[in-house]
Write an enzyme that holds these catalytic residues in place. Structure first.
Site, mmCIF file in Angstrom:
data_model
loop_
_atom_site.group_PDB
_atom_site.id
_atom_site.type_symbol
_atom_site.label_atom_id
_atom_site.label_comp_id
_atom_site.label_asym_id
_atom_site.label_seq_id
_atom_site.Cartn_x
_atom_site.Cartn_y
_atom_site.Cartn_z
ATOM 1 N N ARG A 77 -26.280 -33.592 7.225
ATOM 2 C CA ARG A 77 -27.166 -34.317 7.789
ATOM 3 C C ARG A 77 -28.687 -33.872 7.266
ATOM 4 O O ARG A 77 -29.458 -35.105 7.046
ATOM 5 C CB ARG A 77 -27.084 -34.158 9.480
ATOM 6 C CG ARG A 77 -25.744 -34.776 9.886
ATOM 7 C CD ARG A 77 -25.422 -34.506 11.402
ATOM 8 N NE ARG A 77 -26.475 -35.143 11.944
ATOM 9 C CZ ARG A 77 -26.945 -34.865 13.313
ATOM 10 N NH1 ARG A 77 -26.178 -33.842 13.918
ATOM 11 N NH2 ARG A 77 -27.881 -35.550 14.030
ATOM 12 N N HIS A 80 -35.180 -33.264 21.749
ATOM 13 C CA HIS A 80 -33.624 -32.539 21.458
ATOM 14 C C HIS A 80 -34.017 -31.693 20.415
ATOM 15 O O HIS A 80 -33.164 -31.535 19.436
ATOM 16 C CB HIS A 80 -32.923 -33.442 21.092
ATOM 17 C CG HIS A 80 -32.314 -34.269 22.256
ATOM 18 N ND1 HIS A 80 -31.529 -35.291 22.400
ATOM 19 C CD2 HIS A 80 -32.284 -33.860 23.731
ATOM 20 C CE1 HIS A 80 -30.987 -35.708 23.709
ATOM 21 N NE2 HIS A 80 -31.728 -34.971 24.270
ATOM 22 N N CYS A 86 -32.487 -18.502 16.010
ATOM 23 C CA CYS A 86 -31.370 -17.488 15.971
ATOM 24 C C CYS A 86 -30.579 -18.099 17.483
ATOM 25 O O CYS A 86 -31.186 -18.446 18.609
ATOM 26 C CB CYS A 86 -31.579 -15.970 15.891
ATOM 27 S SG CYS A 86 -32.247 -15.277 17.446
ATOM 28 N N GLY A 88 -33.758 -48.177 21.187
ATOM 29 C CA GLY A 88 -32.611 -47.616 20.267
ATOM 30 C C GLY A 88 -31.823 -46.380 20.933
ATOM 31 O O GLY A 88 -31.309 -45.656 20.164
ATOM 32 N N PRO A 134 -30.158 -53.908 19.931
ATOM 33 C CA PRO A 134 -29.354 -54.933 19.578
ATOM 34 C C PRO A 134 -28.237 -55.368 20.604
ATOM 35 O O PRO A 134 -27.896 -56.266 20.699
ATOM 36 C CB PRO A 134 -28.625 -54.401 18.337
ATOM 37 C CG PRO A 134 -29.137 -53.402 17.650
ATOM 38 C CD PRO A 134 -29.935 -52.621 18.868
HETATM 39 C C1 BJW Z 1 -30.211 -49.670 17.475
HETATM 40 C C2 BJW Z 1 -29.950 -50.420 16.249
HETATM 41 C C3 BJW Z 1 -31.005 -50.656 15.501
HETATM 42 C C4 BJW Z 1 -27.922 -49.483 16.854
HETATM 43 N N1 BJW Z 1 -32.146 -50.637 16.145
HETATM 44 N N2 BJW Z 1 -31.228 -49.932 18.181
HETATM 45 C C5 BJW Z 1 -26.260 -35.667 34.510
HETATM 46 C C6 BJW Z 1 -25.189 -36.704 34.304
HETATM 47 C C7 BJW Z 1 -24.013 -36.477 33.553
HETATM 48 C C8 BJW Z 1 -24.027 -35.533 32.483
HETATM 49 C C9 BJW Z 1 -24.965 -34.834 32.476
HETATM 50 C C10 BJW Z 1 -26.233 -34.833 33.176
HETATM 51 N N3 BJW Z 1 -27.238 -33.654 33.106
HETATM 52 C C11 BJW Z 1 -26.789 -33.324 32.102
HETATM 53 C C12 BJW Z 1 -25.355 -33.484 31.549
HETATM 54 C C13 BJW Z 1 -24.884 -33.112 30.503
HETATM 55 C C14 BJW Z 1 -25.156 -33.616 29.230
HETATM 56 C C15 BJW Z 1 -24.995 -35.193 29.466
HETATM 57 O O1 BJW Z 1 -25.879 -35.932 29.438
HETATM 58 N N4 BJW Z 1 -23.603 -35.655 28.926
HETATM 59 C C16 BJW Z 1 -23.272 -37.042 28.986
HETATM 60 C C17 BJW Z 1 -23.069 -37.451 27.389
HETATM 61 C C18 BJW Z 1 -22.351 -37.158 29.792
HETATM 62 N N5 BJW Z 1 -26.445 -33.148 28.912
HETATM 63 C C19 BJW Z 1 -26.705 -32.111 28.311
HETATM 64 O O2 BJW Z 1 -25.964 -31.279 28.098
HETATM 65 C C20 BJW Z 1 -28.305 -31.821 28.024
HETATM 66 N N6 BJW Z 1 -28.614 -30.611 28.558
HETATM 67 C C21 BJW Z 1 -28.899 -30.229 29.915
HETATM 68 O O3 BJW Z 1 -28.897 -31.344 30.777
HETATM 69 O O4 BJW Z 1 -29.385 -29.148 30.195
HETATM 70 C C22 BJW Z 1 -29.439 -28.556 31.702
HETATM 71 C C23 BJW Z 1 -27.935 -28.274 31.944
HETATM 72 C C24 BJW Z 1 -27.641 -27.121 31.435
HETATM 73 C C25 BJW Z 1 -26.391 -26.727 31.553
HETATM 74 C C26 BJW Z 1 -25.575 -27.156 32.826
HETATM 75 C C27 BJW Z 1 -26.155 -28.480 33.222
HETATM 76 C C28 BJW Z 1 -27.195 -28.913 33.085
HETATM 77 C C29 BJW Z 1 -28.634 -31.560 26.606
HETATM 78 C C30 BJW Z 1 -28.143 -33.005 25.682
HETATM 79 C C31 BJW Z 1 -28.312 -32.764 24.335
HETATM 80 C C32 BJW Z 1 -27.725 -33.806 23.503
HETATM 81 N N7 BJW Z 1 -27.579 -33.128 22.134
HETATM 82 C C33 BJW Z 1 -27.448 -34.377 21.228
HETATM 83 C C34 BJW Z 1 -27.401 -33.738 19.773
HETATM 84 C C35 BJW Z 1 -28.594 -33.200 19.294
HETATM 85 C C36 BJW Z 1 -28.526 -32.362 17.863
HETATM 86 C C37 BJW Z 1 -28.025 -33.333 16.959
HETATM 87 O O5 BJW Z 1 -28.713 -34.291 16.606
HETATM 88 O O6 BJW Z 1 -26.918 -32.769 15.997
HETATM 89 O O7 BJW Z 1 -28.483 -35.411 21.027
HETATM 90 S S1 BJW Z 1 -26.012 -35.527 21.419
HETATM 91 C C38 BJW Z 1 -26.668 -37.029 20.778
HETATM 92 O O8 BJW Z 1 -26.937 -38.079 21.890
HETATM 93 C C39 BJW Z 1 -28.115 -36.470 20.295
HETATM 94 C C40 BJW Z 1 -29.042 -37.581 20.817
HETATM 95 O O9 BJW Z 1 -30.173 -37.418 20.908
HETATM 96 C C41 BJW Z 1 -28.434 -38.110 21.995
HETATM 97 C C42 BJW Z 1 -28.506 -39.576 22.774
HETATM 98 O O10 BJW Z 1 -28.147 -40.579 21.730
HETATM 99 P P1 BJW Z 1 -28.724 -42.023 21.325
HETATM 100 O O11 BJW Z 1 -30.208 -41.455 20.760
HETATM 101 O O12 BJW Z 1 -28.838 -42.548 22.830
HETATM 102 O O13 BJW Z 1 -27.835 -42.564 20.450
HETATM 103 P P2 BJW Z 1 -26.589 -43.251 20.560
HETATM 104 O O14 BJW Z 1 -25.510 -43.428 19.428
HETATM 105 O O15 BJW Z 1 -26.003 -42.962 22.048
HETATM 106 O O16 BJW Z 1 -26.966 -44.628 20.904
HETATM 107 C C43 BJW Z 1 -27.717 -45.362 19.950
HETATM 108 C C44 BJW Z 1 -28.319 -46.975 20.254
HETATM 109 O O17 BJW Z 1 -29.001 -47.412 19.434
HETATM 110 C C45 BJW Z 1 -27.291 -47.741 21.095
HETATM 111 O O18 BJW Z 1 -27.779 -48.245 22.246
HETATM 112 C C46 BJW Z 1 -27.209 -48.819 19.798
HETATM 113 O O19 BJW Z 1 -27.161 -50.289 20.287
HETATM 114 C C47 BJW Z 1 -28.584 -48.613 19.497
HETATM 115 N N8 BJW Z 1 -28.839 -49.432 17.958
HETATM 116 N N9 BJW Z 1 -28.615 -50.039 15.989
HETATM 117 C C48 BJW Z 1 -32.144 -50.310 17.702
HETATM 118 N N10 BJW Z 1 -31.211 -50.951 14.073
#
Ligand code: BJW
Length: 258
Positions: free
Chosen positions: A72, A121, A129, A192, A219
């Site tokens: 990546r 993020h 580390c 997005g 979108p």
């Molecule tokens: C376009 C387009 C175009 C297409 N133009 N748009 C409360 C409720 C439920 C769960 C939880 C909660 N609190 C915490 C959680 C757990 C968890 C979570 O949220 N889980 C859910 C999935 C259910 N959260 C966590 O674990 C977070 N930590 C935390 O809360 O700590 C406190 C805690 C600790 C211990 C116990 C409990 C609490 C951390 C979250 C870390 C997310 N990490 C990632 C990977 C990062 C590293 C990497 O890149 O490798 O982050 S996962 C991934 O998802 C990445 C992204 O930043 C993140 C969000 O994704 P995003 O950006 O929304 O992308 P997509 O693909 O989902 O959407 C793309 C969008 O673009 C779509 O809408 C398309 O339509 C659109 N699109 N083309 C504009 N041309």
């Protein structure tokens, strides 16, 4: 995207003093970087997040995780900011204050020229580390997929990408700043993101609760479309340049935000 929606969004931004942009993976899609949850080509359609984006996955197989991030990182290095990123750079010269709060780890907002970027993020360009979070400030270690990750020079624990995996806390300073900005902004531009990952998904809800208008660019409707005052449907690389042009026009015409 209707002309009325575009006009309304432009008036909101033209009348705003503090603008927060909250961006997700869709922002970088037109730079050739895959999103996570697109059904066909999203990363999570092809790779298991439990194996690749959790501490347990890293401990189980550090080489697999390094290989994936090295791939990546290479892809991101070859990508360039797209017209959506450039439009936001233009917007920062039009409105009094603008901060980008991004979930993206690719660094493309800063590479485009956005001056104030909060990375919720982390960043794929940094390494720390595993056990103690010591930053590794040297050049990124050369990668070979038949080697274990290099050890931390301070404590010997393996080096890992400085990104936020599931179950991990977001960086404290970035989180505090993002929430404070969301509480104080007049307008939030939500771009997005699927709005499925917390706590980042709370930002537009915080902004709204504190009186800001929320404009969403996507979108497809997202989990957060219900919280948007204006939904501009379309890819950010097309919608944002048109929107920023309309904001510039509205500001020179002295538009009020309503
Ligand atoms: C376009 C387009 C175009 C297409 N133009 N748009 C409360 C409720 C439920 C769960 C939880 C909660 N609190 C915490 C959680 C757990 C968890 C979570 O949220 N889980 C859910 C999935 C259910 N959260 C966590 O674990 C977070 N930590 C935390 O809360 O700590 C406190 C805690 C600790 C211990 C116990 C409990 C609490 C951390 C979250 C870390 C997310 N990490 C990632 C990977 C990062 C590293 C990497 O890149 O490798 O982050 S996962 C991934 O998802 C990445 C992204 O930043 C993140 C969000 O994704 P995003 O950006 O929304 O992308 P997509 O693909 O989902 O959407 C793309 C969008 O673009 C779509 O809408 C398309 O339509 C659109 N699109 N083309 C504009 N041309």
């Amino acid at each position: 995207m209707t002309p009325e929606g575009m006009e309304r969004a432009a008036r909101i931004l033209a009348g705003a003093h503090r603008v927060v942009v909250s961006s997700g993976a869709g922002m970088s899609k037109e730079s050739g970087i895959p999103t996570f949850r697109d059904a066909m080509d999203g990363l999570w359609a092809n790779y298991d997040p439990q194996q690749l984006a959790t501490e347990a996955g890293f401990r189980a197989d550090p080489r697999r995780v390094w290989t994936w991030y090295a791939w990546r990182r290479e892809r991101i290095a070859q990508a360039s900011p797209n017209p959506g990123h450039h439009a936001l750079v233009r917007l920062q010269d039009i409105v009094p204050r603008l901060t980008v709060v991004t979930q993206n780890i690719d660094g493309l907002h800063a590479r485009a020229g956005s001056a104030d970027v909060v990375e919720l993020h982390g960043s794929i360009h940094r390494v720390k580390c595993l056990d103690r979070g010591h930053p590794f400030d040297g050049p990124l270690p050369p990668y070979a997929d038949d080697q274990d990750p290099q050890p931390c020079p301070i404590c010997d624990s393996p080096l890992r990408p400085d990104v936020v995996w599931f179950g991990e806390m977001l960086p404290k300073q970035a989180t505090e700043r993002a929430w404070s900005l969301a509480e104080r902004c007049d307008a939030m531009l939500l771009i997005g993101t699927s709005g499925t990952v917390w706590p980042a998904a709370e930002l537009p809800l915080v902004a709204r609760r504190h009186g800001a208008r929320v404009i969403e660019v996507n979108p497809e409707p997202s989990e957060l479309t219900h919280a948007a005052d204006v939904f501009l449907q379309g890819p950010s690389g097309e919608v944002l340049p048109a929107l920023v042009e309309a904001v510039a026009r509205a500001r020179s015409a002295g538009a009020s935000p309503r």
